[in-house]
Write a protein that holds these residues in place. Sequence first.
Motif, PDB file in Angstrom:
ATOM      1  N   TRP A  44       0.840  -1.192   0.000  1.00 17.80           N
ATOM      2  CA  TRP A  44       0.000   0.000   0.000  1.00 17.80           C
ATOM      3  C   TRP A  44       0.874   1.240   0.000  1.00 17.80           C
ATOM      4  O   TRP A  44       1.942   1.266   0.590  1.00 17.80           O
ATOM      5  N   ARG A  45       0.402   2.281  -0.672  1.00 14.44           N
ATOM      6  CA  ARG A  45       1.076   3.584  -0.650  1.00 14.44           C
ATOM      7  C   ARG A  45      -0.006   4.650  -0.530  1.00 14.44           C
ATOM      8  O   ARG A  45      -1.180   4.390  -0.743  1.00 14.44           O
ATOM      9  N   TRP A  46       0.393   5.864  -0.202  1.00 15.06           N
ATOM     10  CA  TRP A  46      -0.584   6.928  -0.009  1.00 15.06           C
ATOM     11  C   TRP A  46      -1.132   7.400  -1.344  1.00 15.06           C
ATOM     12  O   TRP A  46      -0.391   7.712  -2.259  1.00 15.06           O
ATOM     13  N   HIS A  47      -2.442   7.462  -1.446  1.00 15.70           N
ATOM     14  CA  HIS A  47      -3.125   8.033  -2.609  1.00 15.70           C
ATOM     15  C   HIS A  47      -3.529   9.473  -2.279  1.00 15.70           C
ATOM     16  O   HIS A  47      -3.349  10.370  -3.092  1.00 15.70           O
ATOM     17  N   ASP A  48      -4.068   9.687  -1.083  1.00 18.04           N
ATOM     18  CA  ASP A  48      -4.437  11.008  -0.586  1.00 18.04           C
ATOM     19  C   ASP A  48      -4.201  10.980   0.919  1.00 18.04           C
ATOM     20  O   ASP A  48      -5.054  10.536   1.677  1.00 18.04           O
ATOM     21  N   GLN A  54      -5.345   5.116   0.908  1.00 19.13           N
ATOM     22  CA  GLN A  54      -4.206   4.379   0.392  1.00 19.13           C
ATOM     23  C   GLN A  54      -4.613   3.696  -0.907  1.00 19.13           C
ATOM     24  O   GLN A  54      -5.789   3.476  -1.152  1.00 19.13           O
ATOM     25  N   ILE A  55      -3.621   3.361  -1.722  1.00 23.29           N
ATOM     26  CA  ILE A  55      -3.886   2.666  -2.981  1.00 23.29           C
ATOM     27  C   ILE A  55      -2.897   1.518  -3.122  1.00 23.29           C
ATOM     28  O   ILE A  55      -1.763   1.592  -2.635  1.00 23.29           O
ATOM     29  N   SER A  57      -1.780  -1.340  -6.231  1.00 27.90           N
ATOM     30  CA  SER A  57      -1.921  -1.869  -7.588  1.00 27.90           C
ATOM     31  C   SER A  57      -1.105  -3.143  -7.693  1.00 27.90           C
ATOM     32  O   SER A  57       0.049  -3.184  -7.268  1.00 27.90           O
ATOM     33  N   LEU A  65      -8.603   0.973  -3.386  1.00 30.00           N
ATOM     34  CA  LEU A  65      -8.427   2.068  -2.435  1.00 30.00           C
ATOM     35  C   LEU A  65      -8.759   1.544  -1.050  1.00 30.00           C
ATOM     36  O   LEU A  65      -9.673   0.726  -0.897  1.00 30.00           O
ATOM     37  N   TRP A 161     -13.470  10.231  -0.660  1.00 26.23           N
ATOM     38  CA  TRP A 161     -12.846   9.221  -1.509  1.00 26.23           C
ATOM     39  C   TRP A 161     -12.903   9.690  -2.963  1.00 26.23           C
ATOM     40  O   TRP A 161     -13.956  10.072  -3.465  1.00 26.23           O
ATOM     41  N   VAL A 165      -9.216   7.156  -9.977  1.00 19.49           N
ATOM     42  CA  VAL A 165      -8.145   6.215 -10.323  1.00 19.49           C
ATOM     43  C   VAL A 165      -8.707   4.816 -10.582  1.00 19.49           C
ATOM     44  O   VAL A 165      -8.230   4.115 -11.480  1.00 19.49           O
TER      45      VAL A 165
END
Length: 178
Positions: A44-48, A54-55, A57, A65, A161, A165
């Motif tokens: 997981w990494r930060w999306h916002d 978190q996002i 892929s 998300l 949210w 993406v």
Amino acid sequence: MKKVIFATAFIAITVAISGVFSYRVLDESAKKAEELNFMGSQGWRWHDELARLQIKSVDGQLPALRQVSGNKHYASLVTMSQDGEYRGFVFFDVDCEEGSIITNAHGDEWNNTRVSDAPPLQVLHCLRGKLVSMKTWQNVPSDVWEGQIGEYQFRVEFKNWDFTVLQRAYLKSTAELI
């Protein structure tokens, strides 16, 4: 002599303030890393970061998300299916035995209620060793998703949210070359 005392006091105060600031920065960084790895999940990494979204892929799959609850009892996750539906999951940080379920209905409610009269049944399934509630939406989830099943309670507010993406990844996965 006063200059030496003043310089020493100034240096001591500066070192103390720097130490406190460094501790706070490192502590905040550790909390963020802990949140990204909630329940042992990786990738997981930060999306916002302000919205705590978190996002993740994974090659060959549509992205997801996720938001970890403030009390760290559960994480809510939304992805899209290959059919374009939004799929929501709430994973509770509770170990369980595969195949077990928890429901908000009592045993006699299962047998004595007609389907048309029954209130919406909410169920927690055991998935990958964690209790999970699931839901699908035909359109973008835009309100609040909440539930209480037994002692497990959750509330997910989708107002912050950004599903763009997910929508882009879905459209890209369904695009055909002419």
